[in-house]
Design an enzyme around this catalytic site. Structure first.
Site, PDB file in Angstrom:
ATOM      1  N   HIS A 131      39.103  41.344  37.733  1.00  0.00           N
ATOM      2  CA  HIS A 131      40.523  41.662  37.860  1.00  0.00           C
ATOM      3  C   HIS A 131      41.272  40.676  36.964  1.00  0.00           C
ATOM      4  CE1 HIS A 131      44.474  41.879  39.841  1.00  0.00           C
ATOM      5  NE2 HIS A 131      44.061  42.989  40.421  1.00  0.00           N
ATOM      6  N   ASP A 208      35.517  35.505  44.001  1.00  0.00           N
ATOM      7  CA  ASP A 208      36.739  36.257  44.271  1.00  0.00           C
ATOM      8  C   ASP A 208      36.411  37.315  45.321  1.00  0.00           C
ATOM      9  OD1 ASP A 208      38.742  38.136  44.317  1.00  0.00           O
ATOM     10  OD2 ASP A 208      38.868  38.406  42.158  1.00  0.00           O
ATOM     11  N   CYS A 372      44.277  46.830  36.826  1.00  0.00           N
ATOM     12  CA  CYS A 372      44.341  45.420  36.437  1.00  0.00           C
ATOM     13  C   CYS A 372      43.000  44.928  35.920  1.00  0.00           C
ATOM     14  CB  CYS A 372      44.803  44.541  37.602  1.00  0.00           C
ATOM     15  SG  CYS A 372      46.479  44.879  38.093  1.00  0.00           S
TER      16      CYS A 372
END
Lengths: 414, 148
Positions: A131, A208, A372
Site C-alpha cells: 500500500h 503491516d 493505493c
C-alpha cells in the site's frame, strides 16, 4: 437417532448482521450490499454504544485528572491497551502504542527508528504489493538519508517471489517492511519466513497488519516481528485509532516521535526527560473516545470467534471466486494459494469505474481504482481493478446480487 | 458548428426533457453509455499529459480551441460513463462564448439526477472536468482581452 452438532461450527450470519445497524439501509432503493470491507468495516452496535456511553457518562481527559470522571476515562482507555495486548499476544502492555492508524504507525517507525538507524547506502526492502502507506514513508526516509529502497517482485498469481527476496537480503539490509495481507490482492504473505530470513542478516522487520488483523490470528511473539501496525477501523472499530506494537528494546532505544504533553517526565528549558513506554510515543491528548470503543470491537470479534468468522469468509471467497470465474471476459487479479476474502478483478474492455457506478446504482458497494497500490497495478499493466471484500456479516445472497449486477452492467457497457 | 443558435440554457433544457422520458436509472445510464460510445475519439496527438484532467479516477483528456469569439471543446476518456457525461458537457458548452461558459450554472446536471458525479467524493472527474472547461474559457477570455 441422536443428532450431534458442533457448537463451535455454528455461525449464524443473520444473527451477526443484526449487530450492524448500517446494513439495514437502502441505497438507490435497493438493500445495501456492502463489499468494501477492506477499506473499512461497518461498526457493530456495541461499538457505537461504547462511543455514546463515553461521551454521555465519563468524558474526561485521561491520566492527569484526580477526579472520578478522569479516573473512569483513564481506566477505560487503558483497558483497551490490555485487550489489544491480548489480541496481538504482545509480551507486555507497554509495547502497545496507540496511534491514529496504520499509516501513522509506519510513519512513527520511519521518523524515529528509521532516522536513528538508517544511514547512506543502507537498504530497505519492501514488496511490489505494498500500500502507498508502506512505500512513501520509506521513500521519504531513503531520500533524506541516501538509503536505497529494494522491492520484492511478485509472480502472476500475486505471490511474493521468495527466491528474489533472499537475493535482495545482505548485510546492507537494515529493514524489511512488509504487508502481511495485500489489500488489493488478498494474498497472505509468509511473514514468519520473511522475518526469520531478515533476522538472519540482522535486519529489523515491520509487519503491516492493516488487512490481516481482522482475518488472521495475530501472535507477534510467534512471528517474532520487531514492529506490527494495525488500524481499528478495519477490525470493526472506530476510525482514527491504530496500534503500533514494537519490541521493547527497540521502543526504549528509539527517540520520541512527537513532543508535547504526556510524553515527558520532567521539562526544564535546558533539559527534558521523556516518559516511559508506552506514553513516550503518545504525545498530547489521545483519541480517547475511539480508543475506548475499539475495545468493544475487539471483544465483539473475540466473542463471535475469529476462526468461525474466517471459515465463513473463506466460504464466501470460494463461492464468489467460482461464480466470478464463469463470467466471460472477467479475470481475477490475485490468485494466491493463501488468500483472505478479497477479490480483485478486471473485465475485458470495461473500465472499473463504470462497473463501480453501475453496481452502486444497484446498492452494491465495491471499490474501484488502484487501491493505493499503483506500483502493483503497473506490475499487472492495468489502471485498476474492481474489488469486492467480504466481512463476517456478508452472505451468499449478497454475492448472488453482485453477480447479477455484474452481468447486467457488463451487458450495458459492452 | 454546434450551438450556433442555442444558448447554454436552451441546450440544458433539451437534455432535461430528453431525460424526463426515462423511467429508471438503468435507462438513464444506458443513454449516457450510448452517448459515451458515440463520442468521437480524440486524435492521439492530443492524448498527452498536459491535456489530462487531474482528479479523475479514469483518464480524461480535454482540449479547447478558440475561434471567432467562441470556444470549441474536444475530449475523451477511457471510461464510458464519464465519456457520456463529457459528451453532454460538450453539447452544452462547446461553441459558446467564454463569458457564457464561465457563468454557466449547469443546473441540468442536478435536474437529470447526475449530481452525485459532481460531489467531491466521486473522484470520477465531472467536477474536475467542468472546472477545466471553465479554466479554458477564462484563459481564452483573458488572452483575448489582453490582445485587444
Amino acid at each position: 437417532m441422536v443428532e450431534t452438532i458442533d457448537i463451535n461450527k455454528i455461525f449464524d450470519v443473520a444473527a451477526v448482521r443484526k449487530n450492524f445497524p448500517a446494513l439495514d439501509r437502502e441505497v438507490k432503493g435497493k438493500p445495501l450490499v456492502y463489499f468494501d470491507n477492506a477499506a473499512t468495516t461497518q461498526k457493530p452496535q456495541v461499538v457505537i454504544d461504547a462511543l455514546v456511553n463515553y461521551y454521555s457518562n465519563y468524558n474526561a481527559n485521561i491520566h492527569r485528572g484526580i477526579h472520578t470522571l478522569a479516573e473512569e476515562a483513564t481506566a477505560a482507555f487503558e483497558a483497551t491497551r490490555d485487550t489489544a495486548q491480548k489480541f496481538l499476544n504482545a509480551e507486555t502492555r507497554e509495547q502497545i502504542i496507540f496511534t491514529g492508524g496504520t499509516t501513522e504507525g509506519i510513519n512513527l517507525v520511519a521518523q524515529t527508528w528509521g532516522r536513528q538507524n538508517i544511514k547512506a547506502g543502507d537498504e530497505i526492502i519492501i514488496s511490489n504489493m505494498e500500500h502507498h502507506s508502506n512505500i512513501v514513508p520509506w521513500y521519504i526516509l531513503a531520500q533524506e538519508k541516501g538509503a536505497v529502497l529494494k522491492v520484492i517482485p511478485i509472480n502472476e498469481n500475486g505471490e511474493l517471489i521468495m527466491e528474489e527476496f533472499e537475493k535482495l537480503l545482505s548485510e546492507k539490509t537494515k529493514l524489511v517492511s512488509i504487508v502481511h495481507v495485500s489489500n488489493a490482492l488478498g494474498t497472505i504473505n509468509p511473514v514468519k519466513t520473511i522475518i526469520e530470513k531478515a533476522h538472519a542478516v540482522g535486519a529489523v522487520v515491520l509487519v503491516d497488519g492493516a488487512q490481516s488483523s481482522v482475518h488472521l490470528d495475530i501472535d507477534v511473539q510467534d512471528l517474532d516481528c520487531d514492529f506490527f501496525v494495525l488500524s481499528s477501523h478495519k477490525v470493526y472499530g472506530p476510525t482514527g485509532v491504530g496500534v503500533l506494537y514494537g519490541k521493547k528494546n527497540l521502543l526504549e532505544s528509539m527517540p520520541p516521535y512527537q513532543g508535547g504533553g504526556e510524553m515527558i517526565r520532567e521539562v526544564y528549558f535546558d533539559n527534558i526527560t521523556y516518559n516511559d513506554l508506552p506514553y513516550k510515543y503518545e504525545a498530547g491528548t489521545p483519541n480517547i473516545a475511539d480508543t475506548v470503543a475499539f475495545k468493544a470491537a475487539l471483544d465483539f470479534t473475540k466473542a463471535i470467534g475469529k476462526e468461525k468468522i474466517r471459515r465463513h469468509e473463506n466460504e464466501l471467497l470460494h463461492y464468489a471466486t467460482e461464480l466470478l470465474e464463469q463470467i466471460e471476459g472477467l479475470r481475477i487479479i490475485g490468485k494466491a494459494k493463501n488468500k483472505i476474502s478479497v477479490i480483485s478483478f478486471v473485465v475485458d474492455k470495461v473500465h472499473p469505474q463504470d462497473l463501480g457506478i453501475l453496481l452502486d446504482n444497484r446498492g452494491i458497494a465495491v471499490r474501484t481504482g488502484h487501491h493505493c497500490a499503483q506500483p502493483l497495478m503497473d506490475c499487472y499493466r492495468i489502471p485498476g481493478t474492481t474489488r469486492a471484500s467480504f466481512a463476517m456479516y456478508n452472505t451468499k445472497q449478497e454475492i448472488d446480487a453482485l453477480i447479477a449486477g455484474l452481468h447486467k452492467a457488463i451487458k450495458m457497457l459492452a | 458548428m454546434m450551438n450556433d443558435h442555442k444558448t447554454i440554457e436552451e441546450t440544458e433544457q433539451e437534455i432535461i426533457e430528453e431525460f424526463s422520458l426515462f423511467d429508471s436509472w438503468d435507462d438513464k445510464y444506458e443513454y449516457i453509455i450510448d452517448l459515451g460510445k458515440k463520442l468521437l475519439p480524440l486524435d492521439d496527438q492530443y492524448k498527452k499529459d498536459e491535456n489530462k484532467v487531474k482528479g479523475c479516477q479514469s483518464t480524461v483528456w480535454l482540449v479547447a480551441d478558440y475561434k471567432d469569439g467562441r470556444i470549441y471543446y474536444k475530449a475523451e476518456s477511457d471510461a464510458v460513463i464519464v465519456k457520456g457525461l463529457i459528451s453532454m458537457l460538450i453539447r452544452v458548452l462547446s461553441g459558446q462564448t467564454p463569458d457564457d461558459i464561465v457563468n454557466a450554472k449547469l443546473d441540468f446536471i442536478r435536474e437529470i439526477g447526475m449530481m452525485s458525479h459532481l460531489a467531491q467524493t466521486r473522484s470520477n472527474g465531472l467536477l474536475a472536468m467542468v472546472k477545466q472547461m471553465k479554466n479554458y474559457a477564462l484563459a481564452f477570455k483573458l488572452k483575448h482581452e489582453t490582445a485587444n
